[in-house]
Write a protein that holds these residues in place. Structure first.
Motif, PDB file in Angstrom:
ATOM      1  N   UNK A 183       0.822  -1.205   0.000  1.00  0.00           N
ATOM      2  CA  UNK A 183       0.000   0.000   0.000  1.00  0.00           C
ATOM      3  C   UNK A 183       0.859   1.258   0.000  1.00  0.00           C
ATOM      4  N   UNK A 184       2.017   1.180   0.679  1.00  0.00           N
ATOM      5  CA  UNK A 184       2.902   2.334   0.704  1.00  0.00           C
ATOM      6  C   UNK A 184       3.460   2.633  -0.679  1.00  0.00           C
ATOM      7  N   UNK A 185       3.840   1.584  -1.418  1.00  0.00           N
ATOM      8  CA  UNK A 185       4.366   1.799  -2.769  1.00  0.00           C
ATOM      9  C   UNK A 185       3.298   2.398  -3.676  1.00  0.00           C
ATOM     10  N   UNK A 212      -2.829  16.252  -3.316  1.00  0.00           N
ATOM     11  CA  UNK A 212      -1.424  15.840  -3.224  1.00  0.00           C
ATOM     12  C   UNK A 212      -0.858  16.149  -1.837  1.00  0.00           C
ATOM     13  N   UNK A 213      -1.244  17.280  -1.241  1.00  0.00           N
ATOM     14  CA  UNK A 213      -0.767  17.600   0.107  1.00  0.00           C
ATOM     15  C   UNK A 213      -1.242  16.566   1.117  1.00  0.00           C
ATOM     16  N   UNK A 214      -2.502  16.161   1.011  1.00  0.00           N
ATOM     17  CA  UNK A 214      -3.018  15.145   1.932  1.00  0.00           C
ATOM     18  C   UNK A 214      -2.286  13.829   1.719  1.00  0.00           C
ATOM     19  N   UNK A 215      -1.977  13.505   0.463  1.00  0.00           N
ATOM     20  CA  UNK A 215      -1.282  12.251   0.184  1.00  0.00           C
ATOM     21  C   UNK A 215       0.131  12.243   0.772  1.00  0.00           C
ATOM     22  N   UNK A 216       0.785  13.397   0.794  1.00  0.00           N
ATOM     23  CA  UNK A 216       2.118  13.435   1.413  1.00  0.00           C
ATOM     24  C   UNK A 216       2.039  13.148   2.909  1.00  0.00           C
ATOM     25  N   UNK A 217       0.981  13.617   3.573  1.00  0.00           N
ATOM     26  CA  UNK A 217       0.808  13.294   4.990  1.00  0.00           C
ATOM     27  C   UNK A 217       0.604  11.794   5.166  1.00  0.00           C
ATOM     28  N   UNK A 218      -0.193  11.205   4.293  1.00  0.00           N
ATOM     29  CA  UNK A 218      -0.395   9.756   4.375  1.00  0.00           C
ATOM     30  C   UNK A 218       0.889   8.999   4.068  1.00  0.00           C
ATOM     31  N   UNK A 219       1.710   9.527   3.172  1.00  0.00           N
ATOM     32  CA  UNK A 219       3.013   8.906   2.908  1.00  0.00           C
ATOM     33  C   UNK A 219       3.888   8.901   4.154  1.00  0.00           C
ATOM     34  N   UNK A 220       3.872  10.038   4.889  1.00  0.00           N
ATOM     35  CA  UNK A 220       4.655  10.104   6.121  1.00  0.00           C
ATOM     36  C   UNK A 220       4.150   9.068   7.129  1.00  0.00           C
ATOM     37  N   UNK A 221       2.843   8.904   7.233  1.00  0.00           N
ATOM     38  CA  UNK A 221       2.293   7.900   8.141  1.00  0.00           C
ATOM     39  C   UNK A 221       2.679   6.495   7.708  1.00  0.00           C
ATOM     40  N   UNK A 222       2.603   6.229   6.389  1.00  0.00           N
ATOM     41  CA  UNK A 222       2.975   4.894   5.886  1.00  0.00           C
ATOM     42  C   UNK A 222       4.450   4.613   6.128  1.00  0.00           C
ATOM     43  N   UNK A 223       5.306   5.623   5.955  1.00  0.00           N
ATOM     44  CA  UNK A 223       6.734   5.432   6.216  1.00  0.00           C
ATOM     45  C   UNK A 223       6.978   5.073   7.680  1.00  0.00           C
ATOM     46  N   UNK A 224       6.252   5.704   8.565  1.00  0.00           N
ATOM     47  CA  UNK A 224       6.414   5.382   9.990  1.00  0.00           C
ATOM     48  C   UNK A 224       5.970   3.944  10.273  1.00  0.00           C
ATOM     49  N   UNK A 225       4.873   3.526   9.673  1.00  0.00           N
ATOM     50  CA  UNK A 225       4.376   2.171   9.928  1.00  0.00           C
ATOM     51  C   UNK A 225       5.269   1.098   9.322  1.00  0.00           C
ATOM     52  N   UNK A 226       5.889   1.377   8.176  1.00  0.00           N
ATOM     53  CA  UNK A 226       6.670   0.350   7.475  1.00  0.00           C
ATOM     54  C   UNK A 226       8.120   0.326   7.947  1.00  0.00           C
ATOM     55  N   UNK A 227       8.756   1.500   7.994  1.00  0.00           N
ATOM     56  CA  UNK A 227      10.196   1.522   8.216  1.00  0.00           C
ATOM     57  C   UNK A 227      10.610   1.939   9.615  1.00  0.00           C
ATOM     58  N   UNK A 242       8.772  12.622  18.430  1.00  0.00           N
ATOM     59  CA  UNK A 242       9.945  13.031  17.663  1.00  0.00           C
ATOM     60  C   UNK A 242       9.735  12.840  16.177  1.00  0.00           C
ATOM     61  N   UNK A 243       9.154  11.687  15.793  1.00  0.00           N
ATOM     62  CA  UNK A 243       8.912  11.453  14.365  1.00  0.00           C
ATOM     63  C   UNK A 243       7.913  12.466  13.813  1.00  0.00           C
ATOM     64  N   UNK A 244       6.873  12.777  14.598  1.00  0.00           N
ATOM     65  CA  UNK A 244       5.876  13.751  14.135  1.00  0.00           C
ATOM     66  C   UNK A 244       6.510  15.114  13.938  1.00  0.00           C
ATOM     67  N   UNK A 245       7.397  15.526  14.865  1.00  0.00           N
ATOM     68  CA  UNK A 245       8.068  16.813  14.713  1.00  0.00           C
ATOM     69  C   UNK A 245       8.921  16.836  13.444  1.00  0.00           C
TER      70      UNK A 245
END
Length: 811
Positions: free
Chosen positions: A102-104, A136-151, A159-162
């Protein structure tokens, strides 16, 4: 000389005007046809309109929504639906695809959404590009969330949110600068940039002070953005966020400074407050649009920082003085080369500190004014141990010892500001200074815990001073002192009432205080008698106030002397009537003077006091009523008081007679009232013969009431049938005579007595009937009655109006 043109010349002029009108009409008709084709492009063209007549009206259907509105709604709805779908795709598991897959997919879609607005803008599809850009702005926020969940699932969430907020803010800022025609990315970047520093501070476990520094640093970045950024939406949002983050930082520092236990603990938040004050003052100098507000915040921060250093080492009372003096120091900025709005903001901050200090002293003032009321229930019970004990309530006098000093400093600051205020505000400042100075002296005895005698003496001297200022404070030309005189008059009257209550503790204090107050009030009223009335200061109303207050002081002093002589309460009552008598004599002397009527009305209250004092002793009540009637009758000899005083005298004499009959246990009052009625009616007949315009109430009202009303009272307590029957017959006869002779007094008195007598006789039967009825029937009947009244409301009003007019035509 003939100026009228010849017929041929006038005809030529008219032909030219008509030709111009026809040409203009043709232009307007052509324009109308063109506009109709724009509004209804599909409509077939109609027949040509002759140039000499208007064409038929063509119905035009106006669309309910414009095409841009429909477009915006569709784009916004599409963007919202895509956003919801993206969130559901990322957060909620969908299909056999895992989190990595889903992240990809989400990253690929995000890149496509970020690239699409550029192509859309090149084709001129600005609104569509805006919608896709927001997605696209909303999708970048979701990308940040997906990166946190995956990696990075083990990373600290704060700290990650900041970090993510910082990266997203930078990414959106660059994206907005690259595609400067998009309106959403830059404001979104500014809003997101408010979070990183604060979140990093919280993630590091920092305290409130560090969080405050982070917020202040964020405000500095916002201010820099306001001064440097070009897009207007980003500057506006940065300005709002600067106030929010900076204000939050200063509130945190203010709380830490106020609650600090030591000077070093207060110095650390004081440094933050000083930095905020410097920042606010710098903004006030550089940005004129917010100069006043920024200087106000800077001044308050500086006062809090400076006063906070003093607060831990001194008692609370002196700490308030310290804050007040720090605020006063800001007034020196009026001589600095700062912008005018900045200077006004700093002065406003000083005013806020003064107002806060005055509010701190308000409980002490309220207790000093209201505390003496407790002596009304324990008159002459003994002198208290001191001024504080005399007030009965302790608002925390140990912390209030500096309250008089605070009020005096505030008054001095208002006086000092008088010369620099506009002409319209100067008198208000002087009035405020007068009130604050009076309050400072008022609470001084309790603040210093002086003796009871000293407290009474100081309050008396304060009342005398305020009264002197009220009487002689109008001597300055231009009426500048007029508001001051008004304020001083109010303070004098309030202080007089306060010291009179305070003096009730001992007999000696009461007599001396009331005597001094009577002399002061009388002297002030006499001094104002020669006052010059101007637009700003009217002496007559204040003279009337002082005269009425003097009457009250005279009544209180007279009663106090009688009580001191050991006279019982019922014996004091007739003596109190001497005050209305003296007021009536004074009124006869003053005649139509503006003060005469208020004095007489105030003295009439002494008559009510006398009746209250005589309560429980009917014989004394009758005597008091008779004496009051004599005073009213004497007042009725004056032409300007004759109508009202005459009616009052008659009523008082009749009432005194009734009370005396009741006190003598007379079971048959008619034996005493009928002779009076007969004589009164004879006098009434003679009066009507000599003056046909005399009212029936004047001629016959007192005589009829003298018998009917006492008999009605006796009938209501009579268990036999003879008295009610005789009273009813007499009332019926009076009513019929009044209707026959068209006499209002006889008709109203006889009808009222007849109705009340009938009600008394039928009341037991009505009670029995009501008790036998079902419980639901009375409400139902009441509802039907309301419906009937509502249905015939207009008719009832007409009938009532006719009845009133009929009564009005009677004499």
């Amino acid at each position: 000389m003939e100026n009228v043109p010849r017929p041929a010349e006038e005809l030529a002029v008219l032909d030219g005007e008509l030709a111009r009108i026809d040409a203009r009409r043709a232009q307007l008709l052509a324009r109308r046809s063109y506009l109709l084709t724009l509004l209804t492009p599909a409509a077939a063209p109609g027949p040509p309109v002759p140039p000499g007549r208007p064409g038929p009206p063509v119905p035009v259907r106006v669309p309910e929504t414009s095409p841009p509105s429909v477009q915006n709604v569709l784009l916004a709805l599409g963007g919202v639906l895509l956003t919801v779908a993206a969130i559901a795709f990322t957060v909620v598991s969908w299909g056999p695809m895992g989190t990595g897959g889903r992240s990809i997919v989400l990253g690929t879609v995000t890149l496509a959404a970020l690239a699409a607005p550029a192509a859309l803008l090149r084709r001129g599809l600005t609104s569509t590009a805006e919608a896709v850009g927001a997605l696209a702005l909303v999708l970048t926020v979701l990308d940040a969330y997906a990166l946190y969940r995956v990696a990075l699932p083990e990373t600290d969430p704060l700290g990650y949110t900041a970090t993510a907020c910082a990266v997203l803010a930078a990414l959106w800022a660059g994206y907005g600068l690259l595609l400067d025609r998009l309106r959403a990315p830059l404001p979104a970047a500014v809003l997101t940039a408010q979070l990183p520093l604060s979140l990093w501070a919280l993630a590091a476990g920092a305290g409130q002070l560090t969080l405050g520094w982070a917020l202040l640093a964020t405000a500095v970045a916002d201010i820099a953005l306001v001064l440097r950024a070009k897009p207007a939406p980003a500057r506006s949002i940065a300005g709002v966020t600067a106030w929010v983050t900076g204000g939050w930082a200063l509130l945190i520092a203010c709380g830490l400074s106020v609650t600090a236990g030591t000077v070093p603990d207060a110095a650390r938040p004081g440094l933050l407050l000083a930095a905020g004050a410097a920042l606010g003052l710098w903004v006030a100098v550089r940005v004129p649009a917010v100069a006043f507000a920024a200087a106000l915040v800077a001044g308050l921060a500086a006062i809090t920082a400076t006063g906070g250093l003093l607060r831990p080492s001194v008692p609370i009372g002196w700490a308030v003085v310290g804050y007040l003096l720090c605020g006063a120091a800001l007034l020196t900025t009026v001589r600095t080369p700062l912008p005018v709005l900045a200077v006004r903001g700093l002065c406003a901050a000083a005013g806020v500190s003064v107002a806060g200090a005055v509010l701190w002293a308000l409980p002490a003032t309220a207790v000093t004014l209201l505390g003496p009321m407790s002596w009304a229930d324990r008159v002459w019970s003994g002198a208290p141990g001191g001024a504080r004990e005399a007030l009965g309530t302790d608002p925390g006098w140990s912390a209030m010892t500096t309250a008089p000093l605070v009020l005096l400093i505030a008054a001095a600051l208002l006086v000092a500001a008088y010369g620099r205020l506009p002409a319209s505000s100067g008198p208000a400042a002087l009035s405020g200074a007068t009130a604050l100075g009076w309050a400072a002296v008022l609470i001084l005895p309790a603040a210093l815990d002086l003796g009871y005698a000293a407290a009474v003496a100081i309050h008396l001297a304060l009342t005398a001073g305020a009264l002197t200022l009220a009487v002689y404070g109008r001597r300055v030309a231009g009426g500048v002192w007029s508001p001051v005189a008004t304020t001083a008059m109010v303070c004098a009257l309030v202080g007089a009432a306060d010291v009179a209550l305070l003096a009730l503790a001992t007999e000696t204090a009461t007599l001396i205080t009331l005597g001094v107050l009577l002399a002061l009030l009388c002297g002030g009223a006499v001094a104002l008698n020669t006052a010059v009335t101007t637009a700003a200061f009217a002496a007559r109303p204040f003279q009337a106030l002082l005269a009425c207050a003097a009457v009250g002081a005279a009544v209180a002093l007279l009663c106090a002397f009688c009580a001191s002589a050991g006279l019982p309460r019922e014996t004091i009552a007739p003596v109190a009537v001497t005050v209305p008598a003296a007021a009536a004599l004074l009124g006869a002397r003053l005649r139509r003077h503006p003060v005469a009527l208020p004095v007489e009305l105030t003295a009439a209250g002494a008559g009510l006091l006398a009746v209250a004092l005589a309560s429980g002793h009917p014989e004394t009540v009758a005597l008091v009523l008779a004496l009051c009637g004599v005073v009213a009758a004497g007042t009725a000899l004056r032409p300007e008081r004759r109508p009202a005083a005459g009616y009052l005298a008659a009523a008082l004499f009749v009432l005194a007679t009734w009370v005396r009959l009741y006190a003598s246990d007379v079971a048959t009052p008619e034996a005493y009232t009928l002779p009076v009625t007969a004589l009164a009616l004879v006098v009434g007949v003679l009066r009507r013969r000599g003056d046909p315009e005399a009212s029936s109430w004047t001629a016959y009202g007192p005589g009829i009431a003298a018998t009917l009303l006492p008999s009605l009272v006796a009938a209501w307590g009579d268990t036999h049938w003879l008295r009610p029957l005789a009273l009813g017959v007499a009332a019926l006869a009076v009513t019929l005579v009044g209707a026959r002779l068209r006499l209002q007094a006889l008709l109203v008195l006889g009808g009222t007595v007849l109705a009340l007598d009938t009600l008394h006789e039928l009341a037991p039967y009505v009670v029995q009937v009501v008790g036998a009825l079902p419980r639901w029937l009375p409400p139902a009947l009441a509802g039907l009655l309301l419906l009937a009244v509502g249905a015939t409301y207009e008719r009832r009003l007409h009938d009532a109006r006719r009845l009133r007019e009929s009564l009005g035509r009677m004499r």
